[in-house]
Design an enzyme around this catalytic site. Structure first.
Site, short mmCIF file in Angstrom:
data_model
loop_
_atom_site.label_atom_id
_atom_site.label_comp_id
_atom_site.label_asym_id
_atom_site.label_seq_id
_atom_site.Cartn_x
_atom_site.Cartn_y
_atom_site.Cartn_z
N CYS A 91 -2.45 9.85 -6.46
CA CYS A 91 -3.63 9.54 -5.64
C CYS A 91 -4.66 10.66 -5.76
CB CYS A 91 -3.25 9.36 -4.17
SG CYS A 91 -4.72 9.03 -3.17
N LYS B 26 0.87 -1.18 0.00
CA LYS B 26 0.00 0.00 0.00
C LYS B 26 0.91 1.23 0.00
CE LYS B 26 -3.57 2.72 0.61
NZ LYS B 26 -4.44 3.00 -0.54
#
Ligand code: SIN
Length: 312
Positions: free
Chosen positions: A130, A45
């Site tokens: 992101c 992650k």
């Protein structure tokens, strides 16, 4: 059937792996991806310097009729040190991608300094894409800032580094980002992150389906396949051949993996479908891919890579 790939001197016995964000937040999840007989690697992650709880729930939604997913997770992660201790202690023959997504340039530089100074000997992914942190635009849509960050990074960073990119939608933008990336000794680019800031509405309630950012979130799955393929293809046509490509986006079948390969992907990541189907997805996709290659007369995946035909 030989289904392998290389990035610099890293060898991948299989071309599939998880996309950062799916099945990679905890050590148990990372171990699950590594333990699969059908994954070539694992990616963590995307880490921030400190642990983050992420955005409020609901923050992930599966769109009906298998169209895909929308999420606004907001980079929930256990923090840089957690993933550093995982990769430091892990005994594995598979390469590990350590993904980082600082909320500022300084965050990214700090984490990359720590990776540079550490014993970590895998690959590093700098996530510049992101879409889900409120108030923080996707860095890689700002070409000038992207170039500045990479210029600073490569004054000290000597380990294999790649960038995770958002989707681009204009030929001029493919040219611009490729011109920038070609200035640096990148090991790979990963394209695409989710299509940022989509909006999905619940038919019964006329309500958005996720809470953060009033319903705006990153779209993944079948809805984004055409955009993902276009980005893989456009970047493969423009980037130096030393920069390998990880194709991500819209993979639900072996045919989708094959199309990423035709467009020039070296490795292929699975995000939404891994979240939906679980770890068994990798075995199914690899078998479906092998069947397609056999049917078409290939014995080595390399022979199919980049072989997309156009109409003359
Ligand atoms: C998220 O955590 O919001 C997704 C991460 C990403 O899209 O890079």
């Amino acid at each position: 059937m030989q289904l392998t790939a290389n990035i610099q001197n890293y060898h991948f016995d299989h071309i599939l792996l998880n996309a950062a964000g799916v099945m990679c937040q905890t050590t148990t999840e990372l171990d699950t991806v590594l333990a699969s007989d059908y994954t070539g690697a694992v990616v963590t992650k995307s880490a921030t310097p400190a642990l983050r709880a992420g955005n409020p729930e609901p923050r992930y939604y599966e769109i009906p009729n298998h169209l895909g997913t929308i999420n606004s997770m907001g980079l929930p992660n256990a923090g840089f040190d957690y993933y550093m201790s995982y990769v430091s202690e892990k005994q594995t023959t598979k390469p590990i991608f350590f993904s980082v997504a600082g909320l500022s340039k300084q965050d990214n530089l700090d984490m990359l300094h720590q990776l540079q100074d550490s014993k970590f000997n895998g690959l590093v992914e700098l996530n510049l894409s992101c879409p889900n942190v409120p108030g923080k635009p996707q860095t890689a849509y700002d070409f000038e800032t992207t170039e500045q960050i990479l210029s600073e990074v490569f004054t000290f960073f000597t380990k294999p580094l790649g960038v995770k990119l958002p989707p681009y939608f204009d030929i001029a933008h493919f040219d611009m980002i490729a011109n920038i990336l070609n200035k640096f000794p990148l090991a790979f680019v990963n394209t695409i992150n989710s299509i940022g800031n989509g909006l999905v509405i619940d038919e019964d309630t006329d309500t958005v389906v996720i809470k953060p950012k009033s319903g705006f979130g990153g779209v993944g799955g079948p809805l984004v396949k055409a955009t993902a393929l276009a980005n893989v293809r456009a970047l493969r046509q423009r980037l130096n051949s030393s920069i390998k490509i990880i194709g991500t986006g819209g993979v639900t079948t072996g045919r989708d993996v094959y199309e990423h390969i035709l467009c020039g992907a070296d490795l292929v990541e699975v995000g939404s479908q891994l979240a939906i189907e679980g770890i068994g997805v990798f075995e199914r996709l690899e078998k479906e891919l092998a069947d397609i290659l056999t049917e078409k007369g290939y014995t080595i995946l390399d022979d199919a890579r980049g072989q997309l035909k156009t109409i003359s």
